[in-house]
Design an enzyme around this catalytic site. Structure first.
Site, PDB file in Angstrom:
ATOM      1  N   ASN A   2     -13.029  -3.544   2.775  1.00  0.00           N
ATOM      2  CA  ASN A   2     -13.627  -2.529   2.943  1.00  0.00           C
ATOM      3  C   ASN A   2     -15.009  -2.250   1.844  1.00  0.00           C
ATOM      4  O   ASN A   2     -14.243  -2.026   0.627  1.00  0.00           O
ATOM      5  CB  ASN A   2     -12.911  -0.822   2.804  1.00  0.00           C
ATOM      6  CG  ASN A   2     -12.290  -0.770   4.601  1.00  0.00           C
ATOM      7  OD1 ASN A   2     -12.590  -1.374   5.337  1.00  0.00           O
ATOM      8  ND2 ASN A   2     -10.674  -0.403   4.234  1.00  0.00           N
ATOM      9  N   HIS A  12      -6.789  -5.425   2.137  1.00  0.00           N
ATOM     10  CA  HIS A  12      -5.751  -5.151   2.895  1.00  0.00           C
ATOM     11  C   HIS A  12      -5.326  -6.492   3.840  1.00  0.00           C
ATOM     12  O   HIS A  12      -5.856  -6.895   4.377  1.00  0.00           O
ATOM     13  CB  HIS A  12      -6.054  -3.855   4.452  1.00  0.00           C
ATOM     14  CG  HIS A  12      -6.827  -3.115   2.991  1.00  0.00           C
ATOM     15  ND1 HIS A  12      -5.944  -2.247   2.814  1.00  0.00           N
ATOM     16  CD2 HIS A  12      -8.183  -3.012   2.785  1.00  0.00           C
ATOM     17  CE1 HIS A  12      -7.051  -0.680   2.405  1.00  0.00           C
ATOM     18  NE2 HIS A  12      -7.965  -0.706   2.665  1.00  0.00           N
ATOM     19  N   ASP A  20       0.827  -1.187   0.082  1.00  0.00           N
ATOM     20  CA  ASP A  20       0.160  -0.107  -0.517  1.00  0.00           C
ATOM     21  C   ASP A  20       0.954   1.179  -0.001  1.00  0.00           C
ATOM     22  O   ASP A  20       1.975   1.377   0.643  1.00  0.00           O
ATOM     23  CB  ASP A  20      -0.822  -0.198   1.105  1.00  0.00           C
ATOM     24  CG  ASP A  20      -1.936   1.116   1.272  1.00  0.00           C
ATOM     25  OD1 ASP A  20      -3.249   0.566   1.181  1.00  0.00           O
ATOM     26  OD2 ASP A  20      -1.639   2.060   0.700  1.00  0.00           O
ATOM     27  N   ILE A  21       0.517   2.222  -0.853  1.00  0.00           N
ATOM     28  CA  ILE A  21       1.527   3.394  -0.856  1.00  0.00           C
ATOM     29  C   ILE A  21       1.214   4.255  -0.026  1.00  0.00           C
ATOM     30  O   ILE A  21       2.275   5.241   0.856  1.00  0.00           O
ATOM     31  CB  ILE A  21       0.766   4.264  -2.031  1.00  0.00           C
ATOM     32  CG1 ILE A  21       1.619   5.210  -2.863  1.00  0.00           C
ATOM     33  CG2 ILE A  21      -0.221   5.363  -1.599  1.00  0.00           C
ATOM     34  CD1 ILE A  21       1.595   5.824  -4.102  1.00  0.00           C
ATOM     35  N   HIS A  56     -10.062  -5.247  -3.261  1.00  0.00           N
ATOM     36  CA  HIS A  56      -8.798  -5.692  -2.282  1.00  0.00           C
ATOM     37  C   HIS A  56      -8.863  -6.148  -1.479  1.00  0.00           C
ATOM     38  O   HIS A  56      -9.683  -5.286  -0.322  1.00  0.00           O
ATOM     39  CB  HIS A  56      -8.289  -3.997  -2.328  1.00  0.00           C
ATOM     40  CG  HIS A  56      -8.271  -2.870  -2.230  1.00  0.00           C
ATOM     41  ND1 HIS A  56      -9.099  -2.156  -2.853  1.00  0.00           N
ATOM     42  CD2 HIS A  56      -8.731  -2.049  -1.119  1.00  0.00           C
ATOM     43  CE1 HIS A  56      -9.694  -1.463  -2.602  1.00  0.00           C
ATOM     44  NE2 HIS A  56      -9.397  -0.857  -1.385  1.00  0.00           N
ATOM     45  N   GLY A  74     -15.976   2.960   4.063  1.00  0.00           N
ATOM     46  CA  GLY A  74     -14.266   3.602   3.959  1.00  0.00           C
ATOM     47  C   GLY A  74     -14.060   3.596   2.313  1.00  0.00           C
ATOM     48  O   GLY A  74     -12.538   3.646   1.967  1.00  0.00           O
ATOM     49  N   SER A  87     -11.618   4.083  -0.604  1.00  0.00           N
ATOM     50  CA  SER A  87     -11.986   4.540  -1.625  1.00  0.00           C
ATOM     51  C   SER A  87     -11.328   4.087  -2.700  1.00  0.00           C
ATOM     52  O   SER A  87     -11.021   4.968  -4.217  1.00  0.00           O
ATOM     53  CB  SER A  87     -10.979   5.821  -0.567  1.00  0.00           C
ATOM     54  OG  SER A  87      -9.955   4.725  -0.602  1.00  0.00           O
TER      55      SER A  87
HETATM   56  P1  5GP Z   1      -9.987   1.471   0.786  1.00  0.00           P
HETATM   57  O1  5GP Z   1      -9.771   2.253   1.344  1.00  0.00           O
HETATM   58  O2  5GP Z   1     -10.265   1.828  -0.872  1.00  0.00           O
HETATM   59  O3  5GP Z   1     -10.024  -0.339   1.154  1.00  0.00           O
HETATM   60  O4  5GP Z   1      -8.091   1.114   0.285  1.00  0.00           O
HETATM   61  C1  5GP Z   1      -7.611   1.935  -0.261  1.00  0.00           C
HETATM   62  C2  5GP Z   1      -5.963   1.896  -0.329  1.00  0.00           C
HETATM   63  O5  5GP Z   1      -5.123   1.739  -1.892  1.00  0.00           O
HETATM   64  C3  5GP Z   1      -5.232   3.134   0.592  1.00  0.00           C
HETATM   65  O6  5GP Z   1      -5.169   2.086   1.731  1.00  0.00           O
HETATM   66  C4  5GP Z   1      -4.939   3.799  -0.440  1.00  0.00           C
HETATM   67  O7  5GP Z   1      -3.138   3.918   0.573  1.00  0.00           O
HETATM   68  C5  5GP Z   1      -4.241   2.849  -1.558  1.00  0.00           C
HETATM   69  N1  5GP Z   1      -3.555   2.903  -2.941  1.00  0.00           N
HETATM   70  C6  5GP Z   1      -4.272   4.112  -3.393  1.00  0.00           C
HETATM   71  N2  5GP Z   1      -3.736   4.848  -4.111  1.00  0.00           N
HETATM   72  C7  5GP Z   1      -2.686   4.189  -4.728  1.00  0.00           C
HETATM   73  C8  5GP Z   1      -1.855   3.988  -5.670  1.00  0.00           C
HETATM   74  O8  5GP Z   1      -1.502   4.345  -6.374  1.00  0.00           O
HETATM   75  N3  5GP Z   1      -0.512   2.714  -5.553  1.00  0.00           N
HETATM   76  C9  5GP Z   1      -0.910   1.981  -4.276  1.00  0.00           C
HETATM   77  N4  5GP Z   1      -0.162   1.165  -3.912  1.00  0.00           N
HETATM   78  N5  5GP Z   1      -1.828   2.205  -2.706  1.00  0.00           N
HETATM   79  C10 5GP Z   1      -2.424   2.854  -3.740  1.00  0.00           C
END
Ligand code: 5GP
Ligand code: ZN
Length: 112
Positions: free
Chosen positions: A85, A100, A28-29, A98, A91, A93
């Site tokens: 999520n 985590h 994760d970034i 995916h 949350g 985004s």
């Molecule tokens: P969500 O909030 O949808 O459950 O998780 C999305 C995750 O994707 C977040 O933890 C966010 O930091 C990660 N993320 C968003 N954009 C990128 C990206 O361009 N590269 C990587 N490696 N992770 C990303």
């Protein structure tokens, strides 16, 4: 094409931990824990809510890849958390399914 589809097709760089024909695991970034890996299907599925019976094997593969990430990063003994999520209140985004994989510190429960 969505962000995670681009990562799955190597059009956007990511720090990949594991990959096979059907899924990719990458760092994760914006890590929320010392270890924070995302496991995604190469197929675009918006969220768990959009998954169907036809995705049964793929969903199983994703969980097994999460387990393989834990094994590769030596987390099996200390433990790790898997989180999916779904939608606004959870949350989500990025609207490509995916899982985590979070580890490396004592994680609290319930989550915020
Ligand atoms: P969500 O909030 O949808 O459950 O998780 C999305 C995750 O994707 C977040 O933890 C966010 O930091 C990660 N993320 C968003 N954009 C990128 C990206 O361009 N590269 C990587 N490696 N992770 C990303
Ligand atoms: Zn996608």
């Amino acid at each position: 094409m969505c962000l995670f589809c681009k990562i799955a097709q190597h059009e956007i760089k990511a720090n990949i931990v594991l990959e096979d024909e059907h899924a990719v695991a990458f760092r994760d970034i914006n890590a929320a824990a010392p270890t924070h890996v995302l496991v995604i299907p190469k197929k675009h599925i918006v969220s768990l809510s959009e998954a169907t019976e036809a995705d049964q094997a793929l969903l199983g593969r994703l969980l097994l890849m999460a387990r393989a990430v834990a094994e590769k990063l030596d987390l099996l003994n200390a433990g790790y958390r898997t989180v999916v999520n779904n939608g606004t209140d959870a949350g989500q985004s990025v609207f490509h399914l995916h899982i985590h994989v979070l580890a490396g510190r004592k994680l609290t429960w319930p989550p915020g």
